[in-house]
Design a protein around this motif. Structure first.
Motif, PDB file in Angstrom:
ATOM      1  N   ARG A 277      55.160  62.627  30.314  1.00  0.00           N
ATOM      2  CA  ARG A 277      53.939  61.909  30.664  1.00  0.00           C
ATOM      3  C   ARG A 277      54.288  60.596  31.379  1.00  0.00           C
ATOM      4  N   LEU A 278      55.342  59.961  30.918  1.00  0.00           N
ATOM      5  CA  LEU A 278      55.761  58.719  31.582  1.00  0.00           C
ATOM      6  C   LEU A 278      56.276  58.964  32.995  1.00  0.00           C
ATOM      7  N   GLU A 279      56.936  60.092  33.185  1.00  0.00           N
ATOM      8  CA  GLU A 279      57.394  60.414  34.540  1.00  0.00           C
ATOM      9  C   GLU A 279      56.216  60.576  35.492  1.00  0.00           C
ATOM     10  N   VAL A 280      55.165  61.282  35.002  1.00  0.00           N
ATOM     11  CA  VAL A 280      53.967  61.421  35.843  1.00  0.00           C
ATOM     12  C   VAL A 280      53.367  60.049  36.152  1.00  0.00           C
ATOM     13  N   THR A 281      53.305  59.224  35.098  1.00  0.00           N
ATOM     14  CA  THR A 281      52.762  57.868  35.299  1.00  0.00           C
ATOM     15  C   THR A 281      53.625  57.078  36.276  1.00  0.00           C
ATOM     16  N   ALA A 282      54.952  57.254  36.174  1.00  0.00           N
ATOM     17  CA  ALA A 282      55.851  56.545  37.095  1.00  0.00           C
ATOM     18  C   ALA A 282      55.636  56.990  38.527  1.00  0.00           C
TER      19      ALA A 282
ATOM     20  N   GLN B 297      54.548  49.979  30.824  1.00  0.00           N
ATOM     21  CA  GLN B 297      55.946  49.767  30.413  1.00  0.00           C
ATOM     22  C   GLN B 297      56.056  49.614  28.906  1.00  0.00           C
ATOM     23  N   GLN B 298      55.141  48.833  28.296  1.00  0.00           N
ATOM     24  CA  GLN B 298      55.171  48.665  26.842  1.00  0.00           C
ATOM     25  C   GLN B 298      54.986  49.988  26.132  1.00  0.00           C
ATOM     26  N   ALA B 299      54.058  50.775  26.626  1.00  0.00           N
ATOM     27  CA  ALA B 299      53.860  52.098  26.003  1.00  0.00           C
ATOM     28  C   ALA B 299      55.095  52.947  26.158  1.00  0.00           C
ATOM     29  N   GLY B 300      55.793  52.879  27.294  1.00  0.00           N
ATOM     30  CA  GLY B 300      57.013  53.678  27.509  1.00  0.00           C
ATOM     31  C   GLY B 300      58.149  53.200  26.657  1.00  0.00           C
ATOM     32  N   VAL B 301      58.309  51.873  26.475  1.00  0.00           N
ATOM     33  CA  VAL B 301      59.384  51.353  25.634  1.00  0.00           C
ATOM     34  C   VAL B 301      59.182  51.752  24.197  1.00  0.00           C
ATOM     35  N   TYR B 302      57.951  51.661  23.685  1.00  0.00           N
ATOM     36  CA  TYR B 302      57.677  52.058  22.302  1.00  0.00           C
ATOM     37  C   TYR B 302      58.014  53.532  22.097  1.00  0.00           C
TER      38      TYR B 302
ATOM     39  N   TYR C 114      65.793  51.511  27.111  1.00  0.00           N
ATOM     40  CA  TYR C 114      64.667  50.800  27.703  1.00  0.00           C
ATOM     41  C   TYR C 114      64.493  51.257  29.151  1.00  0.00           C
ATOM     42  N   LEU C 115      63.205  51.363  29.600  1.00  0.00           N
ATOM     43  CA  LEU C 115      62.932  51.704  31.001  1.00  0.00           C
ATOM     44  C   LEU C 115      63.316  50.520  31.878  1.00  0.00           C
ATOM     45  N   PRO C 116      63.878  50.730  33.036  1.00  0.00           N
ATOM     46  CA  PRO C 116      64.229  49.617  33.924  1.00  0.00           C
ATOM     47  C   PRO C 116      62.974  48.901  34.385  1.00  0.00           C
ATOM     48  N   GLN C 117      63.029  47.559  34.301  1.00  0.00           N
ATOM     49  CA  GLN C 117      61.869  46.735  34.669  1.00  0.00           C
ATOM     50  C   GLN C 117      61.717  46.707  36.178  1.00  0.00           C
ATOM     51  N   SER C 118      60.519  46.960  36.671  1.00  0.00           N
ATOM     52  CA  SER C 118      60.268  47.022  38.115  1.00  0.00           C
ATOM     53  C   SER C 118      60.295  45.635  38.714  1.00  0.00           C
ATOM     54  N   ASN C 119      60.857  45.558  39.856  1.00  0.00           N
ATOM     55  CA  ASN C 119      60.923  44.263  40.542  1.00  0.00           C
ATOM     56  C   ASN C 119      60.040  44.235  41.784  1.00  0.00           C
ATOM     57  N   ARG C 120      59.044  45.136  41.821  1.00  0.00           N
ATOM     58  CA  ARG C 120      58.201  45.169  43.016  1.00  0.00           C
ATOM     59  C   ARG C 120      57.273  43.957  43.106  1.00  0.00           C
ATOM     60  N   ASN C 121      57.046  43.282  41.970  1.00  0.00           N
ATOM     61  CA  ASN C 121      56.133  42.130  42.012  1.00  0.00           C
ATOM     62  C   ASN C 121      56.779  40.930  42.689  1.00  0.00           C
ATOM     63  N   SER C 122      58.145  40.919  42.767  1.00  0.00           N
ATOM     64  CA  SER C 122      58.804  39.756  43.358  1.00  0.00           C
ATOM     65  C   SER C 122      58.400  39.565  44.817  1.00  0.00           C
TER      66      SER C 122
END
Length: 593
Positions: free
Chosen positions: A404-409, A553-558, A573-581
């Motif tokens: 489910r997380l892959e689809v969300t990703a 991300q929080q839901a995926g880490v839990y 832990y899922l890698p934190q996205s840096n697209r916001n930078s």
């Protein structure tokens, strides 16, 4: 009734108490006994055969005397007490104790008497020699030193040192005991008789050993002196010094000794030497001196002759006795050593037994702990199986969450792509606005420069017109008509304005140019406001997307942590996205613009 019947019946016996160095004895003696009879009885009782060194001493008034062997006891000046007290003491001293003292009892009696004389300070002894003598006395009394038995304080009740030595140094009883014990420990293996002989061998080298002192005067002027009698001869001392004689007369150099009442005469063997005379205060003292001189001289001559049969037998018997005792001591020492070795072996076996018992007890305890551990491990294994089943179930759920997380990703990646496209468009628009703004700024700068030049030209024209008016106006008035009154100020201003009508066209151009600049500025402000509104909308959209991504991300880490605990692994832990930078940097750029 006859006169003989009225006479008191005389007793046939009398009581005698004899005090030796280590015992007291009482005897019932016959009236007719001579001194020799009592002396022999005491020697037989003690077991003494070397009788020539000893005698029975008694007290007479302020001095002492020795019981004469050839006279009846009651005929001498003995005390009239009942019982009559005598002291059995050494009357003459040997020159070399190791060679002359044969019997062990003789050595023991000499040891006790010399020890008492040293403690009573009748014989002077240095502190060092006193400590050494005390160590041999302790060895003779207590045997070999044993630290486990001879605890500190075991010599507290023994008198071992002269009072003069104790007062000379500021040392406690414990300190003296420590010094004596240090020497005492080195005498291990020495028997009692050997320790007593070592004591006497040291004591015989002391200056006052075996010397009997008497107060004398040399002439009628009463020059006080001391006469010393010992095994070596006669010695004359000063009253204050009993250690070093002023004059000596060895027995080998004396020809004759005599006395007449209080006068005493010593005649040397060498006739060329003067006769020595001295006086004593009492006739009894002269008799005592003569008695000691005769006895010491006889022993001096006897030592230089061949031993009698009796002495030879005594020495042979003493030698055999010493050999026998030595053998017994060796046997006893071997038995003692074997017993000590057996005791050590026993202690070692007991220690080993206790050690084995401890090891057995520890082994039993370890076995019990092992059984308890096995039961506990079995329970843990059962719990582990149940946990494994539960973890497998949780792993399946975690796999579903991962998919489910892959689809969300994937959805997030698409949204990211669209957002990046919008960002690129916004960047292009910003670049265009920046270029346009820079172009407008340049035009504004040119217009401001033109306006400044026009103002400078107007000012110069006005200045020039004013100068021309001032120079031409007086000439015209002089030639045309008489002077008239000056017009009012309003008229003057009007005339001035009429002369500068040609320059007003420049003012109108400047106003028009200013209006155009103002219009362009207003257009630029509207465009900037419109661009800021677009930036605010873009920022709001970015914030909403960012919040949504954090929640995902929080839901995926839990989910991944729960899955990691199920498989007993480290959490992933899922890698934190840096697209916001990129968004944030662009936002900052737009805000600056």
């Amino acid at each position: 009734m006859s006169i003989l019947g009225l006479k008191k019946k005389q007793p046939k016996t009398f009581k005698v108490k004899v005090i030796t160095m280590d015992a007291e004895m009482e005897f019932s003696c016959e009236v007719k006994w001579q001194g020799k009879d009592l002396f022999d009885l005491v020697c037989r009782t003690v077991g003494l055969r070397e009788t020539w060194f000893f005698g029975l001493r008694y007290t007479v008034k302020d001095t002492y005397a020795w019981l004469k062997p050839e006279k009846r006891v009651l005929d001498q000046e003995v005390p009239k007490d009942s019982p009559i007290t005598f002291h059995f003491l050494a009357k003459f001293f040997p020159e070399k104790v190791e060679e002359e003292l044969v019997q062990e009892i003789t050595q023991h009696l000499f040891f006790l008497q010399v020890k008492k004389q040293i403690l009573d300070e009748e014989i002077f002894c240095s502190p060092e020699a006193s400590v050494l003598l005390a160590s041999y006395a302790v060895q003779a009394k207590y045997g070999d030193y044993d630290p486990s038995f001879h605890k500190p304080g075991f010599l507290a009740q023994d008198e071992l040192l002269p009072k003069r030595v104790l007062m000379q140094y500021q040392m406690t009883a414990d300190m003296w005991e420590e010094k004596i014990t240090a020497w005492y420990a080195e005498h291990r293996g020495i028997a009692r008789d050997e320790a007593e002989m070592e004591y006497l061998k040291i004591a015989q080298d002391l200056e006052m050993y075996g010397v009997s002192y008497f107060a004398i005067t040399q002439n009628k002027r009463d020059t006080d002196l001391l006469l010393g009698v010992d095994a070596q001869g006669l010695h004359i001392y000063s009253p204050n010094s009993k250690l070093n004689p002023n004059k000596s007369f060895p027995w080998s150099g004396i020809r004759n000794i005599s006395y007449s009442e209080k006068e005493f005469t010593i005649k040397p063997l060498d006739k060329k030497k003067d006769v020595f005379k001295f006086y004593s205060s009492q006739l009894r003292v002269n008799k005592l001196i003569l008695q000691l001189c005769i006895g010491n001289h006889d022993l001096f001559m006897r030592r230089r002759k061949v031993d009698s049969i009796e002495v030879q037998q005594m020495k042979a018997q003493a030698k055999e006795e010493k050999a026998r005792k030595k053998m017994e001591r060796q046997i006893l020492a071997r038995e003692k050593q074997m017993r000590e070795e057996a005791e050590r072996a026993k202690e070692e076996m007991e220690r080993r037994l206790f050690q084995l018992q401890d090891e057995a007890r520890l082994s039993n305890e370890a076995l019990l702990r092992s059984e308890e551990t096995a039961d506990l491990l079995a329970e843990k294994a059962q719990i582990a199986e149940e946990e494994a089943t539960l973890l497998a179930h949780k792993a399946a759920e975690a796999e579903q969450d991962r998919q489910r997380l892959e689809v969300t990703a994937m959805k997030t990646k698409e949204e990211k792509r669209l957002m990046e496209q919008k960002m690129r468009e916004a960047e292009q628009l910003a670049v265009k606005l920046v270029e346009q703004s820079e172009r407008r700024l340049k035009e504004s700068d040119h217009l401001k420069q033109d306006l400044t030049e026009a103002k400078d030209a107007e000012r110069r024209a006005k200045q020039k017109l004013l100068e021309i008016t001032k120079t031409t106006y007086p000439l015209i008035a002089a030639y045309s008509a008489p002077p008239a009154p000056l017009p009012p100020p309003e008229a003057a201003d009007f005339s001035y304005e009429s002369t500068s009508t040609r320059l007003d066209f420049k003012d109108s151009d400047m106003k028009r140019l200013s209006m155009e600049i103002e219009r362009e500025r207003l257009e630029y402000m509207e465009k900037s406001k419109h661009l800021q509104d677009q930036l605010k909308e873009l920022k709001t959209e970015i914030e909403s997307l960012k919040l949504e991504e954090q929640q995902q991300q929080q839901a995926g880490v839990y989910t991944l942590r729960h899955e990691a605990r199920g498989y007993n692994q480290e959490p992933v832990y899922l890698p934190q996205s840096n697209r916001n930078s990129a968004y944030m940097s662009q936002m900052a750029y737009f805000e600056e613009v």
